[in-house]
Design a protein around this motif. Structure first.
Motif, short mmCIF file in Angstrom:
data_model
loop_
_atom_site.label_atom_id
_atom_site.label_comp_id
_atom_site.label_asym_id
_atom_site.label_seq_id
_atom_site.Cartn_x
_atom_site.Cartn_y
_atom_site.Cartn_z
N MET A 66 8.90 -10.50 -2.61
CA MET A 66 7.56 -10.78 -2.12
C MET A 66 6.55 -9.82 -2.76
SD MET A 66 6.22 -10.73 1.85
CE MET A 66 7.48 -11.91 2.32
N LEU A 67 6.89 -8.54 -2.80
CA LEU A 67 6.00 -7.56 -3.41
C LEU A 67 5.82 -7.82 -4.91
CD1 LEU A 67 7.25 -4.31 -1.65
CD2 LEU A 67 5.01 -5.37 -1.38
N PHE A 68 6.89 -8.17 -5.59
CA PHE A 68 6.80 -8.40 -7.03
C PHE A 68 5.92 -9.61 -7.35
CE2 PHE A 68 8.45 -10.50 -10.87
CZ PHE A 68 8.21 -9.50 -11.80
N ILE A 69 6.12 -10.70 -6.61
CA ILE A 69 5.35 -11.92 -6.89
C ILE A 69 3.88 -11.71 -6.58
CG2 ILE A 69 5.00 -14.32 -6.21
CD1 ILE A 69 7.44 -13.86 -7.97
N PHE A 70 3.56 -11.13 -5.42
CA PHE A 70 2.17 -11.02 -4.99
C PHE A 70 1.41 -9.93 -5.75
CE2 PHE A 70 3.55 -13.54 -1.37
CZ PHE A 70 2.43 -14.30 -1.09
N THR A 75 -1.20 -10.83 -9.54
CA THR A 75 -2.25 -9.92 -10.01
C THR A 75 -2.46 -10.05 -11.51
OG1 THR A 75 -1.73 -8.34 -8.24
CG2 THR A 75 -2.92 -7.49 -10.14
N MET A 76 -1.39 -10.20 -12.26
CA MET A 76 -1.50 -10.38 -13.70
C MET A 76 -2.26 -11.65 -14.05
SD MET A 76 1.59 -10.74 -16.49
CE MET A 76 2.11 -12.27 -15.70
N GLN A 77 -2.14 -12.68 -13.21
CA GLN A 77 -2.84 -13.93 -13.45
C GLN A 77 -4.26 -13.92 -12.87
OE1 GLN A 77 -0.38 -17.06 -11.89
NE2 GLN A 77 1.35 -16.60 -13.25
N GLY A 78 -4.65 -12.85 -12.25
CA GLY A 78 -5.99 -12.75 -11.69
C GLY A 78 -6.18 -13.48 -10.38
N ILE A 79 -5.11 -13.95 -9.78
CA ILE A 79 -5.21 -14.68 -8.51
C ILE A 79 -5.37 -13.73 -7.34
CG2 ILE A 79 -4.01 -16.31 -6.99
CD1 ILE A 79 -2.62 -17.44 -9.45
N VAL A 80 -4.75 -12.58 -7.44
CA VAL A 80 -4.78 -11.58 -6.37
C VAL A 80 -5.41 -10.31 -6.93
CG1 VAL A 80 -3.37 -10.14 -4.85
CG2 VAL A 80 -2.76 -12.53 -5.20
N GLY A 81 -6.22 -9.63 -6.11
CA GLY A 81 -6.88 -8.41 -6.54
C GLY A 81 -5.90 -7.26 -6.69
N VAL A 82 -6.32 -6.24 -7.43
CA VAL A 82 -5.45 -5.10 -7.71
C VAL A 82 -5.14 -4.32 -6.43
CG1 VAL A 82 -5.26 -2.94 -8.99
CG2 VAL A 82 -6.35 -4.93 -10.05
N GLY A 83 -6.10 -4.20 -5.52
CA GLY A 83 -5.89 -3.43 -4.30
C GLY A 83 -5.06 -4.13 -3.24
N PHE A 84 -4.56 -5.31 -3.54
CA PHE A 84 -3.79 -6.06 -2.54
C PHE A 84 -2.49 -5.34 -2.17
CE2 PHE A 84 -0.86 -9.63 -1.41
CZ PHE A 84 -1.50 -9.99 -0.23
N THR A 92 4.87 -5.36 4.54
CA THR A 92 6.25 -5.65 4.15
C THR A 92 7.23 -4.69 4.82
OG1 THR A 92 5.46 -6.45 2.01
CG2 THR A 92 7.79 -5.92 2.18
N VAL A 93 6.85 -3.43 4.95
CA VAL A 93 7.69 -2.46 5.67
C VAL A 93 7.86 -2.88 7.12
CG1 VAL A 93 7.87 -0.07 6.43
CG2 VAL A 93 7.06 -0.58 4.12
N ALA A 94 6.77 -3.31 7.76
CA ALA A 94 6.86 -3.78 9.14
C ALA A 94 7.75 -5.01 9.25
CB ALA A 94 5.45 -4.10 9.67
N LEU A 95 7.63 -5.92 8.29
CA LEU A 95 8.46 -7.13 8.30
C LEU A 95 9.93 -6.78 8.17
CD1 LEU A 95 8.81 -10.21 8.12
CD2 LEU A 95 8.42 -10.02 5.65
N THR A 213 2.52 -15.45 10.67
CA THR A 213 1.40 -15.18 11.58
C THR A 213 1.40 -13.72 12.02
OG1 THR A 213 2.63 -15.76 13.60
CG2 THR A 213 1.48 -17.54 12.44
N GLY A 214 2.10 -12.87 11.30
CA GLY A 214 2.22 -11.47 11.68
C GLY A 214 1.35 -10.51 10.90
N CYS A 215 0.34 -11.02 10.20
CA CYS A 215 -0.58 -10.18 9.42
C CYS A 215 0.16 -9.33 8.39
CB CYS A 215 -1.40 -9.28 10.34
SG CYS A 215 -2.64 -10.17 11.32
N VAL A 216 1.24 -9.85 7.87
CA VAL A 216 1.95 -9.14 6.81
C VAL A 216 1.15 -9.16 5.51
CG1 VAL A 216 4.04 -9.14 5.39
CG2 VAL A 216 4.20 -9.60 7.85
N HIS A 217 0.49 -10.28 5.24
CA HIS A 217 -0.19 -10.48 3.96
C HIS A 217 -1.70 -10.33 4.06
CE1 HIS A 217 3.48 -12.94 4.28
NE2 HIS A 217 3.71 -12.55 3.04
N TYR A 218 -2.24 -10.07 5.23
CA TYR A 218 -3.69 -10.03 5.40
C TYR A 218 -4.03 -9.18 6.61
CZ TYR A 218 -1.82 -13.75 8.31
OH TYR A 218 -1.05 -14.46 9.18
#
Length: 286
Positions: A66-70, A75-84, A92-95, A213-218
Motif C-alpha cells: 500500500m505504501l509503495f503504490i500510493f 507520486t511518480m505519476q503525479g496523481i498523489v502529492g509528495v507530502g502524502f 498504515t501503522v494503525a492499520l 472508513t478508518g481514515c488510514v488514507h485521509y
C-alpha cells in the motif's frame, strides 16, 4: 494439680495445627493465579515466536504494498502529492496494529472452540475463565505492538521519510497499545458470538469497511465536504488510532485533537473488553 484439672486444661487447649493453615487433600497446592497467568501468556508468546516468519509476512505484505503504490507509483505519476507519505504512514501503522491484534485472537479462537477443542485445556488451568480471555487479549495486543514496531521503520524506508520525533514515542506507544487492545477485544467478541461456519465470511465483511472508513488514507477533518461519510468514519475506532498516530508522528498534518483520540479509544477499549469477556465466558461454559 489434680487429674481433673489436667483433663480440663487439655480439653481447653486448642489443637496443635489450629495456628497454622490447613491443607485439604493430599495433592500439591494450586499455583498462585499470577504465576499461572504468566505461564499461559508466556506459552502463547513462545508458540507465536515459532511462527515469526509467517507473522512478518502477514504483517508487512499489505501495508508495504500500500505504501509503495500510493507514495511511489502514484507520486511518480503525479496523481498523489509528495507530502502524502506523512498522512499514509501513520495510518498504515494503525492499520497493521489493529488488524494484526484482531486476527491474532480471532483466528486461533475459531480453531480452539471448533474441531480441536484446545480451549478446554486452558479452561482447566487454575485461572478464572475471564483471566484466560485476558491472557489472549494481552498476547494479541503485544503482537499488534510488534506489527507497529516492524511496519514503521520498514515503511519509512519505502516512502523515503520517517516523520516523528523521539519525544513523541510515548504517545505513539500509548495509542498503539490502545488500538491493539481494541482490535483484540473486537476480534474475541466476533469469534465467540458468530457461528463457526460464518466467521470467515463475516471477517471479510467486517475488516473491509474498517480499513476504508478508518481514515488510514485521509485526515478526518478534510471530509467536511462529505458529512455523511465523515459521520461514518467517526463511528470507526480505527479513525482515532490513525488520527492519534498522525498527531504523534506528523503533527504538522491535519488531525483530530489527541485527547479526543485517547478518550474514544479508552472508552471503546473498556466497552469492547467487557463484551469480549462476557461472550468468551458464555461460549466457554456452553
Amino acid at each position: 494439680m489434680t487429674l481433673a484439672d489436667t483433663a480440663d486444661t487439655a480439653d481447653a487447649a486448642p489443637p496443635a495445627d489450629s495456628a497454622g493453615p490447613r491443607r485439604t487433600g493430599t495433592g500439591p497446592a494450586r499455583p498462585p493465579v499470577a504465576r499461572a497467568f504468566a505461564a499461559i501468556v508466556w506459552r502463547d508468546l513462545f508458540v507465536a515466536g515459532k511462527d515469526l516468519w509467517f507473522l512478518l509476512a502477514q504483517v508487512l505484505m499489505t501495508p508495504l504494498f500500500m505504501l509503495f503504490i500510493f507514495t511511489r507509483v502514484l507520486t511518480m505519476q503525479g496523481i498523489v502529492g509528495v507530502g502524502f507519505a506523512d498522512i499514509l504512514l501513520p495510518g498504515t501503522v494503525a492499520l497493521a496494529t489493529f488488524t494484526t491484534s484482531l486476527q491474532s485472537v480471532a483466528v486461533p479462537l475459531v480453531k480452539e472452540f471448533g474441531f480441536t477443542r484446545e480451549i478446554e485445556d486452558r479452561l482447566l488451568s487454575p485461572l478464572p475463565t475471564a483471566l484466560v480471555a485476558v491472557g489472549k487479549l494481552v498476547v494479541a495486543t503485544l503482537r499488534g505492538l510488534l506489527a507497529a514496531v516492524l511496519v514503521y521503520p520498514v515503511g519509512a524506508l519505502v516512502v523515503g521519510t520517517a516523520p516523528g520525533r523521539w519525544s513523541s514515542v510515548p504517545l505513539a506507544l500509548l495509542i498503539v497499545l490502545l488500538a491493539g487492545w481494541v482490535g483484540a477485544a473486537l476480534g474475541m467478541t466476533l469469534a465467540t458470538v458468530l457461528p463457526l461456519q460464518r466467521i470467515q465470511a463475516t471477517f471479510s465483511l467486517f475488516i473491509t469497511p474498517i480499513i476504508w472508513t478508518g481514515c488510514v488514507h485521509y485526515p478526518w477533518q478534510r471530509l467536511a465536504e462529505m458529512p455523511w461519510f465523515q459521520v461514518a468514519t467517526a463511528i470507526n475506532p480505527m479513525t482515532y488510532a490513525a488520527e492519534g498516530l498522525r498527531a504523534a508522528l506528523a503533527p504538522h498534518v491535519t488531525h483530530l485533537p489527541v485527547w479526543v483520540c485517547l478518550l474514544v479509544l479508552g472508552a471503546v477499549a473498556t466497552v469492547a473488553t467487557v463484551a469480549a469477556l462476557r461472550t468468551f465466558t458464555r461460549r466457554a461454559i456452553r
